[in-house]
Design an enzyme around this catalytic site. Sequence first.
Site, mmCIF file in Angstrom:
data_model
loop_
_atom_site.group_PDB
_atom_site.id
_atom_site.type_symbol
_atom_site.label_atom_id
_atom_site.label_comp_id
_atom_site.label_asym_id
_atom_site.label_seq_id
_atom_site.Cartn_x
_atom_site.Cartn_y
_atom_site.Cartn_z
ATOM 1 N N ARG A 28 1.043 -1.139 0.101
ATOM 2 C CA ARG A 28 0.047 0.135 0.354
ATOM 3 C C ARG A 28 0.898 1.420 0.045
ATOM 4 O O ARG A 28 1.906 1.522 0.343
ATOM 5 C CB ARG A 28 -0.869 0.093 1.301
ATOM 6 C CG ARG A 28 -2.319 -1.214 0.936
ATOM 7 C CD ARG A 28 -2.813 -1.091 2.043
ATOM 8 N NE ARG A 28 -3.327 -2.294 2.037
ATOM 9 C CZ ARG A 28 -4.370 -3.188 1.099
ATOM 10 N NH1 ARG A 28 -4.703 -1.912 0.098
ATOM 11 N NH2 ARG A 28 -5.352 -3.551 1.133
ATOM 12 N N ASP A 29 0.698 2.387 -0.884
ATOM 13 C CA ASP A 29 1.051 3.516 -0.713
ATOM 14 C C ASP A 29 0.971 4.152 0.089
ATOM 15 O O ASP A 29 0.057 3.779 0.715
ATOM 16 C CB ASP A 29 0.574 4.304 -1.860
ATOM 17 C CG ASP A 29 1.557 4.969 -2.602
ATOM 18 O OD1 ASP A 29 1.906 5.984 -3.428
ATOM 19 O OD2 ASP A 29 1.732 6.817 -1.360
ATOM 20 N N ASN A 86 4.955 6.564 -13.175
ATOM 21 C CA ASN A 86 5.564 7.763 -13.979
ATOM 22 C C ASN A 86 7.034 8.223 -13.913
ATOM 23 O O ASN A 86 7.919 6.604 -13.211
ATOM 24 C CB ASN A 86 5.274 8.632 -12.055
ATOM 25 C CG ASN A 86 3.995 9.470 -11.764
ATOM 26 O OD1 ASN A 86 2.834 9.476 -12.782
ATOM 27 N ND2 ASN A 86 3.920 8.959 -10.468
ATOM 28 N N VAL A 95 10.654 8.021 -6.473
ATOM 29 C CA VAL A 95 11.297 6.857 -6.344
ATOM 30 C C VAL A 95 11.795 6.789 -7.785
ATOM 31 O O VAL A 95 10.999 5.808 -8.154
ATOM 32 C CB VAL A 95 10.663 5.969 -5.649
ATOM 33 C CG1 VAL A 95 11.286 4.910 -4.903
ATOM 34 C CG2 VAL A 95 9.755 6.862 -4.104
ATOM 35 N N HIS A 99 7.985 1.128 -10.506
ATOM 36 C CA HIS A 99 7.191 0.972 -9.903
ATOM 37 C C HIS A 99 5.399 1.154 -10.636
ATOM 38 O O HIS A 99 5.747 2.662 -10.990
ATOM 39 C CB HIS A 99 6.612 1.354 -8.157
ATOM 40 C CG HIS A 99 6.519 2.927 -8.141
ATOM 41 N ND1 HIS A 99 7.710 3.234 -8.610
ATOM 42 C CD2 HIS A 99 6.224 3.805 -8.112
ATOM 43 C CE1 HIS A 99 7.861 4.508 -8.220
ATOM 44 N NE2 HIS A 99 6.667 5.445 -8.200
ATOM 45 N N HIS A 101 1.532 1.893 -10.631
ATOM 46 C CA HIS A 101 0.729 2.700 -9.231
ATOM 47 C C HIS A 101 -0.939 1.899 -9.276
ATOM 48 O O HIS A 101 -1.166 2.261 -10.912
ATOM 49 C CB HIS A 101 -0.195 4.033 -8.956
ATOM 50 C CG HIS A 101 1.331 4.657 -8.985
ATOM 51 N ND1 HIS A 101 1.337 5.490 -7.459
ATOM 52 C CD2 HIS A 101 2.674 5.527 -9.409
ATOM 53 C CE1 HIS A 101 2.479 6.237 -7.113
ATOM 54 N NE2 HIS A 101 3.043 6.006 -8.508
HETATM 55 P P1 DGP Z 1 6.328 8.041 -7.833
HETATM 56 O O1 DGP Z 1 6.080 9.376 -7.550
HETATM 57 O O2 DGP Z 1 5.207 7.332 -9.675
HETATM 58 O O3 DGP Z 1 6.994 7.671 -7.787
HETATM 59 O O4 DGP Z 1 5.349 7.683 -6.445
HETATM 60 C C1 DGP Z 1 6.076 7.257 -5.692
HETATM 61 C C2 DGP Z 1 4.478 6.473 -4.730
HETATM 62 O O5 DGP Z 1 5.993 5.956 -3.119
HETATM 63 C C3 DGP Z 1 4.151 7.925 -4.385
HETATM 64 O O6 DGP Z 1 3.252 7.715 -4.292
HETATM 65 C C4 DGP Z 1 4.574 7.445 -2.294
HETATM 66 C C5 DGP Z 1 5.355 5.913 -2.274
HETATM 67 N N1 DGP Z 1 5.935 6.287 -1.011
HETATM 68 C C6 DGP Z 1 7.531 6.451 -0.775
HETATM 69 N N2 DGP Z 1 8.267 5.482 -0.340
HETATM 70 C C7 DGP Z 1 7.270 4.796 0.460
HETATM 71 C C8 DGP Z 1 7.544 4.013 1.456
HETATM 72 O O7 DGP Z 1 8.688 4.042 2.203
HETATM 73 N N3 DGP Z 1 6.676 3.131 1.548
HETATM 74 C C9 DGP Z 1 5.006 3.463 0.783
HETATM 75 N N4 DGP Z 1 4.614 2.336 1.257
HETATM 76 N N5 DGP Z 1 4.906 4.148 0.251
HETATM 77 C C10 DGP Z 1 6.121 5.331 0.076
#
Ligand code: DGP
Length: 113
Positions: A28-29, A86, A95, A99, A101
């Site tokens: 989960r995000d 993205n 990040v 990945h 979404h």
């Molecule tokens: P993007 O902006 O497309 O690179 O999405 C990165 C997503 O990752 C963002 O929606 C927040 C999520 N995220 C960042 N760090 C962590 C983490 O440590 N744990 C989790 N579960 N999600 C994270």
Amino acid sequence: MPCIFCEIGAGRVPADIVYSSPEVTAFRDINAQAPTHLLIIPNRHLVSIADLRPEDAPLLANLVSVANELARREGIADTGYRIVTNCGLNGGQTVPHLHLHLMGGRSMGWPPG
Ligand code: DGP
């Protein structure tokens, strides 16, 4: 600094993991933008979708297949959902580990911001 998503995939950093296999992890995000907001990652480090090579086609198919299966499990398959990746600065990637979404559970606008 180790890659945070590599660490999650390896089980060294905790996350709310909903799927795990030798090749793919989903969790989960932490900053959910929809009632269902999952991230599906390859356990192998790839910076973004731009890193995929023709021989990675089975990996991409696996990522999408896992996303579709999770959409069914989360109960959002019938109402519809969005799969987004993205890529880079202008793509909004924060990040640098590939990945997908998976978002659903609400109606979404287009175009995205
Ligand atoms: P993007 O902006 O497309 O690179 O999405 C990165 C997503 O990752 C963002 O929606 C927040 C999520 N995220 C960042 N760090 C962590 C983490 O440590 N744990 C989790 N579960 N999600 C994270």
